[in-house]
Scaffold this motif. Structure first.
Motif, PDB file in Angstrom:
ATOM      1  N   ILE A 217      -5.973  87.805 -34.974  1.00  0.00           N
ATOM      2  CA  ILE A 217      -4.947  87.133 -34.178  1.00  0.00           C
ATOM      3  C   ILE A 217      -4.384  85.930 -34.932  1.00  0.00           C
ATOM      4  N   LYS A 218      -5.273  85.183 -35.594  1.00  0.00           N
ATOM      5  CA  LYS A 218      -4.817  83.997 -36.327  1.00  0.00           C
ATOM      6  C   LYS A 218      -3.929  84.387 -37.513  1.00  0.00           C
TER       7      LYS A 218
ATOM      8  N   VAL B  85      -1.418  81.383 -38.573  1.00  0.00           N
ATOM      9  CA  VAL B  85      -2.347  80.262 -38.784  1.00  0.00           C
ATOM     10  C   VAL B  85      -3.154  80.484 -40.071  1.00  0.00           C
ATOM     11  N   LEU B  86      -3.559  81.724 -40.316  1.00  0.00           N
ATOM     12  CA  LEU B  86      -4.307  82.051 -41.528  1.00  0.00           C
ATOM     13  C   LEU B  86      -3.497  83.032 -42.374  1.00  0.00           C
ATOM     14  N   HIS B  87      -3.739  83.011 -43.673  1.00  0.00           N
ATOM     15  CA  HIS B  87      -3.058  84.003 -44.513  1.00  0.00           C
ATOM     16  C   HIS B  87      -4.055  85.089 -44.902  1.00  0.00           C
ATOM     17  N   PRO B  88      -3.574  86.327 -45.001  1.00  0.00           N
ATOM     18  CA  PRO B  88      -4.503  87.411 -45.346  1.00  0.00           C
ATOM     19  C   PRO B  88      -4.876  87.349 -46.826  1.00  0.00           C
ATOM     20  N   THR B  89      -6.034  87.925 -47.172  1.00  0.00           N
ATOM     21  CA  THR B  89      -6.404  87.970 -48.591  1.00  0.00           C
ATOM     22  C   THR B  89      -5.958  89.289 -49.227  1.00  0.00           C
TER      23      THR B  89
ATOM     24  N   ASP C  63      -5.543  74.494 -34.849  1.00  0.00           N
ATOM     25  CA  ASP C  63      -4.664  75.681 -34.884  1.00  0.00           C
ATOM     26  C   ASP C  63      -3.383  75.446 -34.071  1.00  0.00           C
ATOM     27  N   ARG C  64      -3.552  74.687 -32.990  1.00  0.00           N
ATOM     28  CA  ARG C  64      -2.412  74.413 -32.103  1.00  0.00           C
ATOM     29  C   ARG C  64      -1.261  73.759 -32.890  1.00  0.00           C
ATOM     30  N   MET C  65      -1.614  72.898 -33.839  1.00  0.00           N
ATOM     31  CA  MET C  65      -0.595  72.232 -34.661  1.00  0.00           C
ATOM     32  C   MET C  65       0.173  73.254 -35.510  1.00  0.00           C
ATOM     33  N   LEU C  66      -0.559  74.298 -35.922  1.00  0.00           N
ATOM     34  CA  LEU C  66       0.061  75.309 -36.779  1.00  0.00           C
ATOM     35  C   LEU C  66       0.911  76.289 -35.984  1.00  0.00           C
ATOM     36  N   LEU C  67       0.812  76.205 -34.663  1.00  0.00           N
ATOM     37  CA  LEU C  67       1.630  77.086 -33.822  1.00  0.00           C
ATOM     38  C   LEU C  67       2.903  76.372 -33.361  1.00  0.00           C
ATOM     39  N   ARG C  68       3.091  75.152 -33.836  1.00  0.00           N
ATOM     40  CA  ARG C  68       4.307  74.411 -33.510  1.00  0.00           C
ATOM     41  C   ARG C  68       5.338  74.611 -34.630  1.00  0.00           C
TER      42      ARG C  68
END
Lengths: 330, 270
Positions: free
Chosen positions: A71-72, A77-81, B106-111
């Motif tokens: 989900i991230k 939020v995260l990048h895949p490797t 993570d919340r900051m990265l969703l902005r």
């Protein structure tokens, strides 16, 4: 990657380097302090996933299966490797600032609302951050207020709201900027049955009215049964099932339970091959194969042999099916 | 299009700062007694500050090369810059600490804004207002007494160095955020940076030449209070601009560190 899907991944993978310590106690801690050891954890492995527009997809799996990591990655939020990823026409982690304007996210255990203020104030912050026009803001807010009876709720400080009321406000906050794709992580966690129903109806109606696509992660299989036609199951970082709910029942359903209520007490010894018989001899349960073409012959046989008042055929509980899926070897 | 978006970011940051500040005030005003007491204490403490300085310096030899009026000006400028940086960035540490401890970064990265901008624009702390008022009053009083020998140029340089001081503080907070995201619990990092920054609270004349050079180049703490006050007292030397360059370089390095850290951010579990 050119795609007609809202989300499409090909061979997606994500690994982490995590600290690892051999043994417990002060000695091991001291050793790890001076000579830290690391191991690589494959959180997501070769994931191929597609989400058509307007679908509510359940993404489920046991704790530590890799749901949150996936989900991230999908949220940017995260990048895949490894692997390829396309969400709403972009690679989320590369074009995060533009991408997150088009998505919404609700994390059931974390809030984006300001605790001390009414939810309407948090909505104003979102209006500012997402640059929502005055017209869109008013229109969206009116829709949610009317549809979900939120008028009273919006003016009270968030800290004084019930869990169900707060979750409705969380959903509104995530939807005000009219995202095309929304991630819901445990939206009904800790709620009573009425609040759960309200939240499910909310998601269902928004999906129907606004054609918003949802990816739902949950441990509450009631959410899955009520909202999703298709289910994706992830375990140990791999997708182990990605089909319709009916296919899931068919593939992992095992047997069905046929319950019979008699018109008069039966002699327990005369009831053949039953799984269980009630003490008073008024009812019995038989186990049937899950994949029979027709159950008519079985029912006919029973009505011939016994004085049947009522017959019920029950599918296996979804919990049982999912349990079998989680514990099945790869 | 992307470049245009980047160009509008500073204006959006200012707008977002004011919006966030308004929201914070609304939140604080929910707890009336706490809010009023906080403001009263902040004003009272700030007002007593110069009095304590007066008692300290009237009973000591003060700073070498600085007379009493100049020391008062220095202290007033110190109060003003401390108050301003507190108003602008006073809540940044608390915000990043809370976000990391609760696993909510993570919340900051969703902005739809850079997370650093989100963090720095949520730094408002109203209790610095009292310090600013007292500092401004003290500065005006000193200026009326001793004038501004450098004239209008003095004021221009004063504002340039004041902005540089604010930039330096932003850099210090970016560095703090970098370490917090990297280590989750940066322990006493805040205290350590405060102690190091405190070197800028005194005229550079009290330090040996090696430290003075260091504080005007690689660790540009001279910008903290010394050069803004000096700008009002007379022509500034070229070393002031070395500190200015050092500040810009310091902030650029902290931004690069932050960006590097963000790339290797792994988020919390669950």
């Amino acid at each position: 990657m050119n795609t007609n899907y809202v989300v499409e991944t090909k061979g997606l993978g994500k690994s982490f380097k995590v600290a690892s310590r051999s043994g417990a106690g002060f000695g091991a801690a001291l050793k790890a302090f001076f000579k830290p050891e690391y191991k690589t954890v494959e959180a997501v492995v070769n994931v191929n996933f597609k989400l058509p527009e307007g679908e509510i997809r359940a993404l489920i799996g046991p704790n530590g299966a890799g749901k949150s990591t996936l989900i991230k990655i999908l949220c940017g939020v995260l990048h895949p490797t490894s692997g390829e990823l396309n969400c709403l026409g972009v690679e989320p982690w590369k074009e995060r600032l533009d991408y997150v304007r088009k998505i919404g996210a609700v994390f059931g255990q974390k809030t984006q609302l300001m605790w001390d203020l009414p939810a309407s104030d948090s909505f104003l912050l979102n209006k500012k951050i997402y640059k929502i026009s005055e017209d869109t803001y008013k229109r969206s807010l009116e829709y949610f207020k009317d549809k979900f009876a939120l008028s009273d709720v919006l003016e009270r400080p968030v800290r004084s709201l019930s869990l169900g009321e707060r979750m409705k406000c969380e959903l509104v906050a995530a939807l005000l900027h009219e995202p095309a794709l929304v991630f819901l992580d445990e939206p009904t966690i800790g709620m009573d049955i009425l609040a759960k129903e309200t939240v499910r109806r909310f998601v269902h109606d928004v999906n129907k009215d606004k054609k918003v696509s949802f990816i739902l992660t949950t441990h509450d299989l009631g959410d899955v049964e009520n909202l999703c036609k298709r289910i994706t199951v992830i375990n140990s970082g791999n997708i182990v099932f990605d089909k319709n709910m009916d296919d899931l029942r068919f593939a992992y359903g095992g047997s069905k339970l046929l319950s019979v209520r008699f018109t008069q007490p039966m002699d327990v010894k005369k009831i053949k091959d039953a799984l269980e018989v009630s003490e008073d001899g008024m009812s019995a349960v038989w186990e049937l194969p899950g994949h029979m073409d027709s159950y008519g012959s079985v029912i006919a046989k029973l009505t011939n042999e016994y004085p049947v008042a009522d017959i019920t055929i029950k599918n296996p509980e979804i919990e049982t099916i999912i349990h079998d899926l989680y514990t099945a070897k790869k | 299009m992307k470049k245009l978006h980047n160009l509008s970011l500073p204006a959006e940051a200012v707008s977002l700062f004011f919006f966030n500040s308004k929201m914070l005030l609304m939140r604080m005003m929910q707890y009336r007694f706490n809010f009023i007491m906080g403001l009263l204490v902040a004003f009272g403490f700030s007002a007593l500050g110069p009095l304590a300085q007066f008692m300290l310096y009237s009973n000591s030899n003060g700073y070498p090369g600085w007379n009493w009026d100049q020391i008062l000006l220095f202290q007033a400028v110190l109060l003003l810059v401390n108050g301003l940086t507190d108003i602008l960035f006073g809540s940044v540490r608390g915000t990043i600490d809370t976000l990391m401890e609760r696993g909510e970064f993570d919340r900051m990265l969703l902005r739809p804004y850079p997370p650093l901008m989100m963090l720095l624009t949520s730094g408002f702390k109203p209790y610095g207002l009292g310090t600013v008022v007292v500092g401004t009053a003290g500065m005006l009083w000193s200026v009326i007494r001793i004038g501004v020998p450098a004239g209008l140029t003095g004021f221009v340089f004063f504002f340039i160095f004041l902005l540089a001081r604010i930039l330096l503080q932003a850099g210090v907070h970016i560095l703090y955020c970098f370490f917090t995201v990297r280590w989750i619990y940066p322990m006493r990092l805040g205290e350590i940076t405060d102690k190091i920054l405190a070197y800028g609270n005194y005229p550079m004349e009290i330090y040996p030449i090696v430290l003075r050079t260091l504080f005007t180049t690689a660790l540009p703490f001279a910008i903290a209070c010394y050069w803004p006050a000096k700008a009002l007292l007379g022509p500034v030397s070229w070393t002031a601009f070395t500190a200015l360059g050092g500040t810009i370089l310091f902030v650029l390095v902290t931004v690069l560190l932050w960006k590097h850290q963000l790339k290797s951010y792994v988020s919390g579990g669950g």
